[in-house]
Motif scaffolding. Structure first.
Motif, PDB file in Angstrom:
ATOM      1  N   ALA A 111       0.826  -1.211   0.000  1.00 44.47           N
ATOM      2  CA  ALA A 111       0.000   0.000   0.000  1.00 44.47           C
ATOM      3  C   ALA A 111       0.857   1.257   0.000  1.00 44.47           C
ATOM      4  CB  ALA A 111      -0.940   0.004   1.204  1.00 44.47           C
ATOM      5  N   THR A 112       1.973   1.233   0.708  1.00 46.18           N
ATOM      6  CA  THR A 112       2.818   2.430   0.739  1.00 46.18           C
ATOM      7  C   THR A 112       3.575   2.619  -0.568  1.00 46.18           C
ATOM      8  OG1 THR A 112       4.605   1.186   1.802  1.00 46.18           O
ATOM      9  CG2 THR A 112       3.097   2.398   3.241  1.00 46.18           C
ATOM     10  N   GLN A 113       3.680   1.572  -1.385  1.00 41.97           N
ATOM     11  CA  GLN A 113       4.365   1.687  -2.676  1.00 41.97           C
ATOM     12  C   GLN A 113       3.462   2.301  -3.749  1.00 41.97           C
ATOM     13  OE1 GLN A 113       5.809  -2.218  -3.586  1.00 41.97           O
ATOM     14  NE2 GLN A 113       7.355  -2.189  -1.972  1.00 41.97           N
ATOM     15  N   VAL A 114       2.159   2.198  -3.560  1.00 39.37           N
ATOM     16  CA  VAL A 114       1.220   2.751  -4.537  1.00 39.37           C
ATOM     17  C   VAL A 114       0.956   4.198  -4.157  1.00 39.37           C
ATOM     18  CG1 VAL A 114      -1.088   2.581  -5.533  1.00 39.37           C
ATOM     19  CG2 VAL A 114       0.146   0.502  -4.917  1.00 39.37           C
ATOM     20  N   GLN A 115       1.430   5.111  -4.964  1.00 44.01           N
ATOM     21  CA  GLN A 115       1.277   6.542  -4.709  1.00 44.01           C
ATOM     22  C   GLN A 115       0.263   7.124  -5.690  1.00 44.01           C
ATOM     23  OE1 GLN A 115       2.880   8.154  -2.159  1.00 44.01           O
ATOM     24  NE2 GLN A 115       3.588   6.109  -1.597  1.00 44.01           N
ATOM     25  N   LEU A 116      -0.469   8.100  -5.237  1.00 39.26           N
ATOM     26  CA  LEU A 116      -1.463   8.769  -6.078  1.00 39.26           C
ATOM     27  C   LEU A 116      -1.363  10.268  -5.833  1.00 39.26           C
ATOM     28  CD1 LEU A 116      -3.757   8.100  -8.076  1.00 39.26           C
ATOM     29  CD2 LEU A 116      -5.318   8.154  -6.147  1.00 39.26           C
ATOM     30  N   ALA A 117      -0.863  10.982  -6.803  1.00 42.83           N
ATOM     31  CA  ALA A 117      -0.715  12.434  -6.705  1.00 42.83           C
ATOM     32  C   ALA A 117      -2.029  13.112  -7.094  1.00 42.83           C
ATOM     33  CB  ALA A 117       0.403  12.904  -7.639  1.00 42.83           C
TER      34      ALA A 117
END
Length: 199
Positions: free
Chosen positions: A79-85
């Motif tokens: 979950a921490t690897q999936v980033q959403l700007a």
């Protein structure tokens, strides 16, 4: 036209017509979406921090639960690897990927919430740290639900604004505005989790 120029009415009329076409309201609405998104990210970060502490506390007291702990740690890591700007909020596949990663964390911590783990492992009842972290984690899950709802409300307001007259004019001409993607419930979330201790 000369009448309007003579009395200095051209600038105010121009300002009113520009204001009524979303020149100010569209970016204001988009900033509300971004603020709601930032609040949601903060709640997800809080959960990630709490999960790390909870895993360490439970690990010290319940070594036999290694499979649950490994699953929680792995889900948290993914979950921490999936980033959403904020710039990705108009991309449905990126929003869905982020939502899926966060749902995996929620699913992995379910066995650690509620009375079921305390009934199975009575020794955990005596751990004040476990109880405190468990309460905080439950509270954080509730905060995430509220933040997601706030985000979806801001997205709905923004999407409505950029599609309705007169704001749609300014949204398209000045900003090239695209609809933001709201969060949707994860598939299967309408079903209660099945609790099975293999008895």
């Amino acid at each position: 036209m000369t009448y309007l120029r003579r009395f200095g009415l051209v600038p105010p009329l121009a300002a009113v017509s520009l204001a009524s076409c979303g020149l100010n309201s569209v970016p204001t609405s988009e900033e509300k979406v971004n603020a709601a998104w930032a609040n949601l990210q903060a709640d997800y970060q809080r959960r990630n921090d709490l999960v790390g502490n909870l895993v360490q506390t439970v690990k010290a007291a319940a070594k036999q639960e290694s499979t649950v702990l490994v699953g929680v740690a792995e889900a948290r890591s993914r979950a921490t690897q999936v980033q959403l700007a904020p710039t990705d909020l108009s991309n449905p596949s990126k929003v869905q990927q982020f939502a899926n990663a966060q749902q995996a964390v929620s699913n992995s911590i379910r066995p650690l919430l509620g009375p079921m783990i305390q009934e199975r492992y009575p020794e955990l009842k005596s751990l004040n740290n476990f109880s405190m972290l468990q309460d905080q984690l439950e509270g954080t899950e509730n905060r995430i639900l509220v933040s997601r709802r706030d985000y979806n409300t801001a997205v709905q307001d923004y999407n409505t604004r950029i599609r309705t007259f007169p704001d749609a004019i300014g949204a398209k001409i000045f900003y090239g505005a695209k609809p933001k993607v709201p969060f949707q419930a994860a598939a299967g979330s309408e079903n209660a989790p099945k609790v099975d201790f293999g008895n």
